[in-house]
Design a protein around this motif. Structure first.
Motif, mmCIF file in Angstrom:
data_model
loop_
_atom_site.group_PDB
_atom_site.id
_atom_site.type_symbol
_atom_site.label_atom_id
_atom_site.label_comp_id
_atom_site.label_asym_id
_atom_site.label_seq_id
_atom_site.Cartn_x
_atom_site.Cartn_y
_atom_site.Cartn_z
ATOM 1 N N TRP A 91 0.844 -1.201 0.000
ATOM 2 C CA TRP A 91 0.000 0.000 0.000
ATOM 3 C C TRP A 91 0.880 1.251 0.000
ATOM 4 O O TRP A 91 0.619 2.202 -0.745
ATOM 5 C CB TRP A 91 -0.935 -0.014 1.215
ATOM 6 C CG TRP A 91 -1.892 1.136 1.239
ATOM 7 C CD1 TRP A 91 -3.137 1.195 0.662
ATOM 8 C CD2 TRP A 91 -1.689 2.416 1.856
ATOM 9 N NE1 TRP A 91 -3.709 2.423 0.886
ATOM 10 C CE2 TRP A 91 -2.837 3.201 1.623
ATOM 11 C CE3 TRP A 91 -0.638 2.975 2.590
ATOM 12 C CZ2 TRP A 91 -2.963 4.503 2.086
ATOM 13 C CZ3 TRP A 91 -0.769 4.285 3.049
ATOM 14 C CH2 TRP A 91 -1.917 5.026 2.794
ATOM 15 N N LEU A 92 1.918 1.262 0.836
ATOM 16 C CA LEU A 92 2.834 2.406 0.885
ATOM 17 C C LEU A 92 3.514 2.612 -0.467
ATOM 18 O O LEU A 92 3.619 3.739 -0.959
ATOM 19 C CB LEU A 92 3.891 2.199 1.972
ATOM 20 C CG LEU A 92 3.402 2.309 3.412
ATOM 21 C CD1 LEU A 92 4.448 1.747 4.368
ATOM 22 C CD2 LEU A 92 3.053 3.750 3.767
ATOM 23 N N ARG A 93 3.986 1.518 -1.060
ATOM 24 C CA ARG A 93 4.664 1.601 -2.351
ATOM 25 C C ARG A 93 3.734 2.162 -3.434
ATOM 26 O O ARG A 93 4.147 2.953 -4.263
ATOM 27 C CB ARG A 93 5.208 0.228 -2.748
ATOM 28 C CG ARG A 93 6.353 -0.240 -1.846
ATOM 29 C CD ARG A 93 6.772 -1.674 -2.124
ATOM 30 N NE ARG A 93 7.132 -1.907 -3.507
ATOM 31 C CZ ARG A 93 8.260 -1.505 -4.086
ATOM 32 N NH1 ARG A 93 9.177 -0.862 -3.368
ATOM 33 N NH2 ARG A 93 8.509 -1.772 -5.355
ATOM 34 N N GLU A 94 2.477 1.752 -3.374
ATOM 35 C CA GLU A 94 1.482 2.260 -4.321
ATOM 36 C C GLU A 94 1.337 3.775 -4.196
ATOM 37 O O GLU A 94 1.025 4.471 -5.161
ATOM 38 C CB GLU A 94 0.142 1.581 -4.045
ATOM 39 C CG GLU A 94 -0.980 2.015 -4.947
ATOM 40 C CD GLU A 94 -2.287 1.329 -4.574
ATOM 41 O OE1 GLU A 94 -3.268 2.045 -4.332
ATOM 42 O OE2 GLU A 94 -2.310 0.090 -4.512
ATOM 43 N N HIS A 95 1.577 4.280 -2.991
ATOM 44 C CA HIS A 95 1.467 5.721 -2.733
ATOM 45 C C HIS A 95 2.825 6.433 -2.794
ATOM 46 O O HIS A 95 2.962 7.561 -2.314
ATOM 47 C CB HIS A 95 0.776 5.952 -1.383
ATOM 48 C CG HIS A 95 -0.673 5.572 -1.430
ATOM 49 N ND1 HIS A 95 -1.106 4.280 -1.255
ATOM 50 C CD2 HIS A 95 -1.775 6.312 -1.679
ATOM 51 C CE1 HIS A 95 -2.419 4.240 -1.384
ATOM 52 N NE2 HIS A 95 -2.845 5.454 -1.651
ATOM 53 N N GLY A 96 3.826 5.763 -3.357
ATOM 54 C CA GLY A 96 5.138 6.372 -3.551
ATOM 55 C C GLY A 96 5.949 6.539 -2.289
ATOM 56 O O GLY A 96 6.845 7.380 -2.238
ATOM 57 N N LEU A 97 5.661 5.737 -1.262
ATOM 58 C CA LEU A 97 6.354 5.861 0.021
ATOM 59 C C LEU A 97 7.208 4.631 0.321
ATOM 60 O O LEU A 97 6.732 3.501 0.230
ATOM 61 C CB LEU A 97 5.344 6.049 1.154
ATOM 62 C CG LEU A 97 4.437 7.279 1.052
ATOM 63 C CD1 LEU A 97 3.331 7.205 2.095
ATOM 64 C CD2 LEU A 97 5.261 8.549 1.207
ATOM 65 N N ALA A 98 8.446 4.851 0.670
ATOM 66 C CA ALA A 98 9.346 3.784 1.113
ATOM 67 C C ALA A 98 9.543 3.989 2.611
ATOM 68 O O ALA A 98 10.325 4.838 3.033
ATOM 69 C CB ALA A 98 10.677 3.857 0.370
ATOM 70 N N ARG A 99 8.810 3.249 3.407
ATOM 71 C CA ARG A 99 8.837 3.425 4.866
ATOM 72 C C ARG A 99 8.967 2.075 5.543
ATOM 73 O O ARG A 99 8.632 1.035 4.979
ATOM 74 C CB ARG A 99 7.534 4.091 5.324
ATOM 75 C CG ARG A 99 7.275 5.450 4.701
ATOM 76 C CD ARG A 99 8.130 6.548 5.289
ATOM 77 N NE ARG A 99 7.714 6.873 6.623
ATOM 78 C CZ ARG A 99 6.702 7.673 6.930
ATOM 79 N NH1 ARG A 99 6.002 8.250 5.989
ATOM 80 N NH2 ARG A 99 6.391 7.903 8.181
ATOM 81 N N ASP A 100 9.414 2.104 6.793
ATOM 82 C CA ASP A 100 9.513 0.891 7.591
ATOM 83 C C ASP A 100 8.163 0.563 8.210
ATOM 84 O O ASP A 100 7.456 1.447 8.699
ATOM 85 C CB ASP A 100 10.564 1.044 8.692
ATOM 86 C CG ASP A 100 11.986 1.019 8.144
ATOM 87 O OD1 ASP A 100 12.216 0.331 7.136
ATOM 88 O OD2 ASP A 100 12.853 1.679 8.730
#
Length: 171
Positions: A91-100
């Motif tokens: 879901w984060l990747r779909e929103h352009g976010l690389a997070r832990d």
């Protein structure tokens, strides 16, 4: 192929984010996941598919057998935890976010023995869960989401699990 040179405490390199507007290549994600988390190769994940807020896996029973010839509860619990982590990460990747992402709390309820290959389905507990997560990430830089997992062997519901997953602040 698993990286045997990586040492404990050494993070695995992140998978590059998909190009803006591109759909995630789940085969590439699964291959990266098997390197980033070595036990993934032993879990029997045969296929991942994602549609909207639903992540579904097809799994083989053979690598997850217990002494009774049914699904080993520890393996099933590990699969639900990993699937939740994957749901949030995708879901984060779909929103352009690389997070832990970390699991904060998890529980399982075993309803029936798993006697054959099975599917595991993960969805948000609340219908507005993704909107709340997005809002918290924007306002506070971190967030949480509750996910529900259901394991089906044929049409039989064999396991229900819940997990609370946290997205950590950017570092």
């Amino acid at each position: 192929m698993t990286d045997t040179t990586r040492q404990p405490g050494e993070p695995y390199p992140r998978l590059p984010l998909p190009a803006s507007g591109s759909r995630e290549d789940l085969s590439a994600f699964h291959a990266w996941l098997a390197n980033a988390i070595p036990m993934v190769t032993s879990l029997g994940i045969e296929k991942m598919q994602r549609e909207g807020d639903r992540l579904e896996w097809q799994l083989a029973l053979a690598p997850n057998l217990n002494d009774k010839g049914t699904g080993f509860g520890g393996a099933l619990a590990a699969q639900t935890t990993l699937q939740g982590w994957c749901w949030v990460t995708l879901w984060l990747r779909e929103h352009g976010l690389a997070r832990d992402v970390v699991v904060a709390q998890a529980s399982q309820r075993f309803l029936a023995p798993v006697k054959g290959d099975y599917r595991l389905v993960c969805t948000p507990r609340q219908t507005n869960g993704t909107e709340q997560l997005h809002e918290n990430l924007q306002q506070r830089g971190k967030g949480r989401i509750q996910l529900v997992h259901q394991l089906y062997c044929g049409e039989s519901l064999c396991l229900e699990a819940e997990g609370d997953y946290a997205v950590l602040p950017a570092t």
